[in-house]
Design a protein around this motif. Structure first.
Motif, PDB file in Angstrom:
ATOM      1  N   SER A   1       0.544  -1.314   0.187  1.00 60.19           N
ATOM      2  CA  SER A   1      -0.023  -0.538   0.044  1.00 60.19           C
ATOM      3  C   SER A   1       0.973   1.126  -0.328  1.00 60.19           C
ATOM      4  O   SER A   1       1.901   1.202   0.992  1.00 60.19           O
ATOM      5  N   ILE A   2       0.690   1.687  -0.503  1.00 60.16           N
ATOM      6  CA  ILE A   2       1.539   3.428  -0.817  1.00 60.16           C
ATOM      7  C   ILE A   2       0.307   4.675  -0.497  1.00 60.16           C
ATOM      8  O   ILE A   2      -0.310   4.720  -1.674  1.00 60.16           O
ATOM      9  N   LEU A   3       0.557   5.694  -0.249  1.00 59.33           N
ATOM     10  CA  LEU A   3       0.203   7.191   0.050  1.00 59.33           C
ATOM     11  C   LEU A   3       1.347   8.107  -0.431  1.00 59.33           C
ATOM     12  O   LEU A   3       2.349   7.867   0.422  1.00 59.33           O
ATOM     13  N   THR A   4       0.750   8.905  -1.149  1.00 58.75           N
ATOM     14  CA  THR A   4       2.269   9.486  -1.748  1.00 58.75           C
ATOM     15  C   THR A   4       1.556  10.804  -2.339  1.00 58.75           C
ATOM     16  O   THR A   4       1.144  11.318  -2.163  1.00 58.75           O
ATOM     17  N   GLY A   5       2.583  12.099  -2.507  1.00 54.12           N
ATOM     18  CA  GLY A   5       2.083  13.038  -2.843  1.00 54.12           C
ATOM     19  C   GLY A   5       2.437  12.769  -4.446  1.00 54.12           C
ATOM     20  O   GLY A   5       1.187  12.373  -5.006  1.00 54.12           O
ATOM     21  N   ARG A   6       3.542  13.503  -5.152  1.00 50.96           N
ATOM     22  CA  ARG A   6       3.347  13.563  -6.647  1.00 50.96           C
ATOM     23  C   ARG A   6       3.090  12.368  -7.337  1.00 50.96           C
ATOM     24  O   ARG A   6       2.902  12.521  -8.207  1.00 50.96           O
ATOM     25  N   GLY A   7       4.440  11.459  -6.332  1.00 53.21           N
ATOM     26  CA  GLY A   7       4.516  10.403  -6.847  1.00 53.21           C
ATOM     27  C   GLY A   7       4.976   9.816  -8.451  1.00 53.21           C
ATOM     28  O   GLY A   7       5.429   8.766  -9.087  1.00 53.21           O
ATOM     29  N   ALA A   8       5.839  10.520  -8.382  1.00 53.17           N
ATOM     30  CA  ALA A   8       6.698  10.556  -9.417  1.00 53.17           C
ATOM     31  C   ALA A   8       8.327   9.207  -9.109  1.00 53.17           C
ATOM     32  O   ALA A   8       8.149   8.858  -9.770  1.00 53.17           O
ATOM     33  N   GLU A   9       8.166   9.020  -8.019  1.00 62.72           N
ATOM     34  CA  GLU A   9       8.682   7.464  -8.112  1.00 62.72           C
ATOM     35  C   GLU A   9       8.741   6.555  -7.635  1.00 62.72           C
ATOM     36  O   GLU A   9       8.912   5.867  -8.314  1.00 62.72           O
ATOM     37  N   LEU A  10       7.590   7.071  -8.339  1.00 64.21           N
ATOM     38  CA  LEU A  10       6.923   5.478  -8.631  1.00 64.21           C
ATOM     39  C   LEU A  10       6.541   4.909 -10.700  1.00 64.21           C
ATOM     40  O   LEU A  10       6.723   4.169 -10.756  1.00 64.21           O
ATOM     41  N   GLN A  11       7.157   6.183 -11.318  1.00 63.15           N
ATOM     42  CA  GLN A  11       7.629   6.401 -12.638  1.00 63.15           C
ATOM     43  C   GLN A  11       9.337   5.503 -12.728  1.00 63.15           C
ATOM     44  O   GLN A  11       9.617   5.286 -14.016  1.00 63.15           O
ATOM     45  N   ARG A  12      10.063   5.231 -12.083  1.00 63.56           N
ATOM     46  CA  ARG A  12      11.266   5.572 -11.878  1.00 63.56           C
ATOM     47  C   ARG A  12      11.530   3.225 -11.388  1.00 63.56           C
ATOM     48  O   ARG A  12      11.072   3.068 -10.849  1.00 63.56           O
ATOM     49  N   ASP A  13      12.961   2.985 -11.059  1.00 63.95           N
ATOM     50  CA  ASP A  13      13.730   1.845 -10.611  1.00 63.95           C
ATOM     51  C   ASP A  13      12.413   1.173  -9.696  1.00 63.95           C
ATOM     52  O   ASP A  13      13.149   0.182  -9.756  1.00 63.95           O
TER      53      ASP A  13
END
Length: 215
Positions: A69-81
């Motif tokens: 489960s992930i709660l995040t702000g902008r979530g840019a890290e989800l597009q990374r390795d």
């Protein structure tokens, strides 16, 4: 030549000594933190300086997780390795991942928490203040949309203050508290084993998930 060789050998030995001291001191610090947490009955397993420092540990935990489960702000890290392998596994229906991102569409009369967070960031980062944060969050939704698999990989929008990032597995939870004077990626990351803090953060995610909806 012998003089230069002696200097070179001395410098190499000094560098190796410093590297060993650094490595040992880091390990010692972790052992001491773990011992203190055990003696004080705390559920803190590790404290990382920032997201970069925590990345390897988070990736290792995600690699063996079945429920995330992930709660995040902008979530840019989800597009990374860091999350690539997890998203691939969940798309293949070998795990489940719930992702909570800030809600883009805010009904009249409700607080706009994206604007609230952008006003904080604007103080120390002049690139923000013209809706950039909302566009970045929208880009994360766009990235996740074609990856969605019902029951295995889903994203929903939450309406709450942006006060931290939470990454939870069955075993541990990582909390990155957001500060009003710096980006979240520069904040410390606290790793908790299962315990009271774990239960509270998972309860928060469960409640937000039930009350969330589309972007």
């Amino acid at each position: 030549m012998d003089f230069l060789r002696d200097i070179g050998t001395s410098l190499l030995a000094s560098a190796l000594f410093l590297a060993l001291v650094w490595a040992f001191s880091k390990t010692a610090r972790r052992l001491l933190r773990g011992l203190a947490a055990h003696l004080l009955h705390l559920d803190v397993e590790e404290v990382f300086v920032n997201s970069r420092d925590a990345a390897h540990d988070i990736k290792r935990e995600l690699g063996r997780a079945r429920e995330v489960s992930i709660l995040t702000g902008r979530g840019a890290e989800l597009q990374r390795d860091l999350f690539e392998e997890l998203l691939l596994r969940c798309r293949a229906r070998r795990c489940r991942c719930r992702i909570l991102l800030p809600k883009l569409a805010v009904p009249a009369g409700e607080p706009d928490w994206i604007t609230d967070r952008e006003e904080e960031i604007q103080v120390f980062d002049s690139a923000f203040g013209t809706g950039l944060l909302r566009r970045q969050i929208a880009a994360t939704y766009d990235y996740l949309a074609p990856l969605t698999v019902a029951g295995h990989l889903e994203a929903r929008g939450y309406g709450a203050p942006h006060i931290g990032r939470i990454i939870a597995t069955e075993r541990v939870v990582y909390l990155t508290p957001y500060s009003a004077d710096r980006h979240g990626r520069e904040s410390p990351v606290i790793k908790y084993r299962r315990g009271e803090t774990f239960d509270v953060l998972m309860r928060l995610i469960d409640k937000l998930w039930v009350g969330s909806g589309s972007a």
